[in-house]
Each structure stands twice: as structure tokens, then as C-alpha cells.
Scaffold this active site. Sequence first.
Site, mmCIF file in Angstrom:
data_model
loop_
_atom_site.group_PDB
_atom_site.id
_atom_site.type_symbol
_atom_site.label_atom_id
_atom_site.label_comp_id
_atom_site.label_asym_id
_atom_site.label_seq_id
_atom_site.Cartn_x
_atom_site.Cartn_y
_atom_site.Cartn_z
ATOM 1 N N GLY A 63 9.569 1.154 -0.628
ATOM 2 C CA GLY A 63 9.829 2.244 0.303
ATOM 3 C C GLY A 63 10.783 3.290 -0.257
ATOM 4 O O GLY A 63 11.092 4.263 0.409
ATOM 5 N N GLY A 64 11.284 3.094 -1.471
ATOM 6 C CA GLY A 64 12.215 4.060 -2.027
ATOM 7 C C GLY A 64 13.650 3.571 -1.983
ATOM 8 O O GLY A 64 14.559 4.230 -2.469
ATOM 9 N N GLU A 97 -11.078 -13.073 -1.681
ATOM 10 C CA GLU A 97 -9.706 -12.555 -1.610
ATOM 11 C C GLU A 97 -9.232 -11.787 -2.856
ATOM 12 O O GLU A 97 -8.923 -10.601 -2.804
ATOM 13 C CB GLU A 97 -8.775 -13.746 -1.345
ATOM 14 C CG GLU A 97 -7.306 -13.438 -1.391
ATOM 15 C CD GLU A 97 -6.866 -12.505 -0.284
ATOM 16 O OE1 GLU A 97 -7.116 -12.818 0.883
ATOM 17 O OE2 GLU A 97 -6.258 -11.462 -0.587
ATOM 18 N N GLN A 123 -12.468 -16.933 5.560
ATOM 19 C CA GLN A 123 -11.198 -16.541 6.168
ATOM 20 C C GLN A 123 -11.195 -15.177 6.862
ATOM 21 O O GLN A 123 -10.611 -15.027 7.943
ATOM 22 C CB GLN A 123 -10.087 -16.557 5.093
ATOM 23 C CG GLN A 123 -8.727 -16.228 5.657
ATOM 24 C CD GLN A 123 -7.563 -16.318 4.696
ATOM 25 O OE1 GLN A 123 -6.498 -15.827 4.984
ATOM 26 N NE2 GLN A 123 -7.727 -16.937 3.536
ATOM 27 N N ASP A 183 -8.420 -11.053 2.750
ATOM 28 C CA ASP A 183 -9.094 -11.813 3.807
ATOM 29 C C ASP A 183 -8.505 -11.551 5.193
ATOM 30 O O ASP A 183 -9.042 -10.800 5.984
ATOM 31 C CB ASP A 183 -9.019 -13.312 3.500
ATOM 32 C CG ASP A 183 -9.966 -13.714 2.372
ATOM 33 O OD1 ASP A 183 -10.880 -12.932 2.062
ATOM 34 O OD2 ASP A 183 -9.792 -14.800 1.820
#
Length: 419
Positions: free
Chosen positions: A250-251, A142, A19, A171
Site C-alpha cells: 500500500g505504500g 489455483e 474449490q 479458487d
Amino acid sequence: MSSNKPLNGIKIIDFTHVQAGPACTQMLAWFGADVIKVERPGSGDVTRTQLRDIPDVDALYFTMLNSNKRSLTLDTKQPEGKVVLEKLIRGSDVLVENFGPGALDRMGFTWERIQELNPRMIVASVKGFSDGHHYDDLKVYENVAQCAGGAASTTGFWDGPPTVSAAALGDSNTGMHLAIGILTAIIGRQQTGKGQRVACAMQDAVLNLCRVKMRDQLRLDRLGYLEEYPQYPHGTFSDVVPRGGNAGGGGQPGWVLKCKGWETDPNAYIYFTVQGHAWAPICDAIGKPEWKTDPDYMTAKARQPHITQIFATIEDWLADKTKFEAVDILRKFDIPCSPVLTMKELLHDESLRKSGSIVEVKGHKERGSYFTVGSPIKFSDLKPEITPSPLLGEHSEEVLAELGYSKEQIANLREAKAV
Ligand code: COA
């Protein structure tokens, strides 16, 4: 389709399999590169036979990662096969490979040898770990990469084991990083006239996507706590970034919330983010306008100690709404959210079909038509046309003829089982 394909004229030897590498070269093929997939005669890329849904027909694993390519079978361990590969290298721009460590060298195609053959050649590799890493002899798939790159230790719930993502962070993600590296090397070559080696390790590509978790480790080292994690303020922190369940990385505090039907439908959920600027509209949308001016709810810091109770209140509001109805209401208030969509819903999503993100590929020689994921990158002057993946060796004759082999010479190569 637009006739403007920016990578027209770029010839790529696609020595990739499974992949990570195929995802990279497929994307470059969509954008116009001539990608020649070189595969071992008789067997080819292992994904041709993996998890087949139709007997004796190339598996979807292969068809969905190898569209728009040509297939040349070549035994590059045989002397005749090596000669063909040398000719290919002389006339190509890029060689992409994701063999196990050292395989290309063992075949006799070291970087030095390739440079002798074609100083303009760009050689791009995916490996599990970077060159010189103490694990650089390992073969990697993976989930190995997800564990090595920090994704698994930070994914899942705090009371469960490390968890890998369904997304191919090891991958396809590494393949996308490699594609950026290849395009950069092509532009570099325009300036220097010389090729170069480009490498992307799967561990590094995963780590690159886990950047905010490394941020959290550095914050934890300094502060001893992470205020946006569910463990704060009532739980405890160790000295490593914990798994945060569905909390927003992200907070912005967020969570996956139950909607109508969750008892029987495992995907009757929405993702809901209590983003700072959206707090007032959220209060209006869920019928809690008094929270807008209540000091216990007004600021993100004030909300955090009872964030679980806030989500429970929102779930009460969601109880009589499907995930789609809920999003239709919340979007009017400019609140960031999404239904949790299943693969089935995505496959049949009209917007994705219209934009070319889900594509029906027609004309596969054995399969007929099949659906695939199209280009996630959209251009104003290029609409990639996705063409079927090649059968094993479908273009051997054509490619060999382009290299100057006569019909008789091709027959000899076949006789020697080199192609
Ligand atoms: N003709 C002759 N030999 C060929 C050939 C061809 N056309 N194509 C491949 N081979 C040979 C290789 O030269 C190698 O031989 P050697 O080990 O005797 O020198 C052999 O096939 C096996 O190749 P390898 O890539 O090691 O395959 P594998 O099935 O044992 O391992 C991976 C598969 C994916 C684990 C391994 O390739 C790997 O770690 N790749 C790098 C990381 C990666 O991309 N992983 C993710 C894949 S999605």
C-alpha cells in the site's frame, strides 16, 4: 441462531466441484439458500477422496467447502438424468458451475436451452479465463490462475523465482467474486423479471486483487522507479514490477521482523509497518526518541534510503521479546503490527472460536465432528449455523420426491444408474 436467513427461498443447483465453485455456493448456503449439490453417481466431487485423513471418509477438503448443502447424485449425460435436471432447472433460481470449458453445453444445457426451461434462471460460471480470451479453452487450477493473474510474478523475493501464495486467490477468491455476481443478478431479476449469465474468470479475480501491482506498473512506466520497494534507492529497476519481498503493497514500508526464538521457530516473527502517522510512537516504543527530530529520519522520504537499517534496529529491540510480547507492547503505542500466526495458533485462537470464524461442526454422519473456517462476514441479525457436509447422494430421494418422483420412479432411476 437467528431465524432470519436472507437467502431463504433461493434454490441453487450446485453443479460445482473442487474449490472455486463450492466456496461460492457454501457461502450462499450459510446465508439461507437451499443448495443442492449435483454429483456424478458413484464418484461425486473429486475432493471427497482427495488427501483423505481417515480411510473411506469424505476428506476435509470436501467437508470444509460443502457444509450446509444437500447432495443429489445424477448422471446428467443419461436421458433420464437430463429429465431430472430439466425439472430442477424449472424450479430453481440459480445454477452455479465450474466445469471445464464447454462441458455444460456438451451436456445439452446451453444458455439458450436453460432460458427456454426457465427465463428467470441465473447461470453462474467460474472458468480459468474469460469468454473469448485466447486461453479460454484451458482447464485451470489455483496456481495456474495465480501465475496468469499477476500474483506469482509480483510475489516472493527479487532473487528467487515467481512464487504463488498459500491463499486461494484463484479458487476461493473467484468463488467470492462469483457470489457477489449472483447476488447482483438476483437483485437485477427483481427489477427485470429475467435471469442472466454471470461469469467470473479466475485470471480476472486474481488480477482484481493485484490491482495495486498494476498501479505500480503504471507508475514504473512513468517514473522508472518505485520508491517504496526495497530496490529503491540502491538497487535497479527493469521495466516490469519487481518482486518486493515483504514490503508493504500500500505504500507503507513494512517488513517481517525476527523476534525472540526465530533461530528455532520459523514463525517467531511479527509484521511491522512504518506507517507515516505511527513514526513518533514507533521511536518512543523502541527507545529511539531522538529519531523523531533527526532530519535523516523525520519523513518517509528521508527514512527510505536507510529503511533496512531502521528495521535492523527494531529487530535488535525485538531480540528479547516473543512475537506476542512485542505486539502487546506495540499495540499500546497504536502501531500497526501482528504476530505471524501459524495455522495451529489460528485453529486454537479463542477469539476466532468466539466470533464463529473457526467453527466445530458436529454430527457429520461418518466423521463425527470437524473444525472448519466459518463465515468471515458478520451480520447483526444473522449468525450462520454451519451444518455438516452431505454424504454422496444423501438427499437424492428427498430432492427427487420434492420434484414429484414416486418411490417406484426413483427406484427406476436407480436401476438405470441415473442417480
Ligand atoms: N453427470 C455426468 N457427467 C458429469 C457430471 C454429472 N453429474 N458432472 C460432471 N460431468 C462431466 C462433465 O460434463 C465433463 O464431461 P465432458 O468433458 O466429457 O463434456 C466431465 O465430467 C469432466 O468435467 P471437467 O469439469 O472438465 O472436469 P476435469 O476434472 O477434467 O477438470 C477442472 C477439472 C477444475 C480443471 C475444470 O473443471 C475447470 O477448468 N474448471 C473451470 C475452472 C475452475 O473452476 N478451476 C478451479 C477448480 S478449484
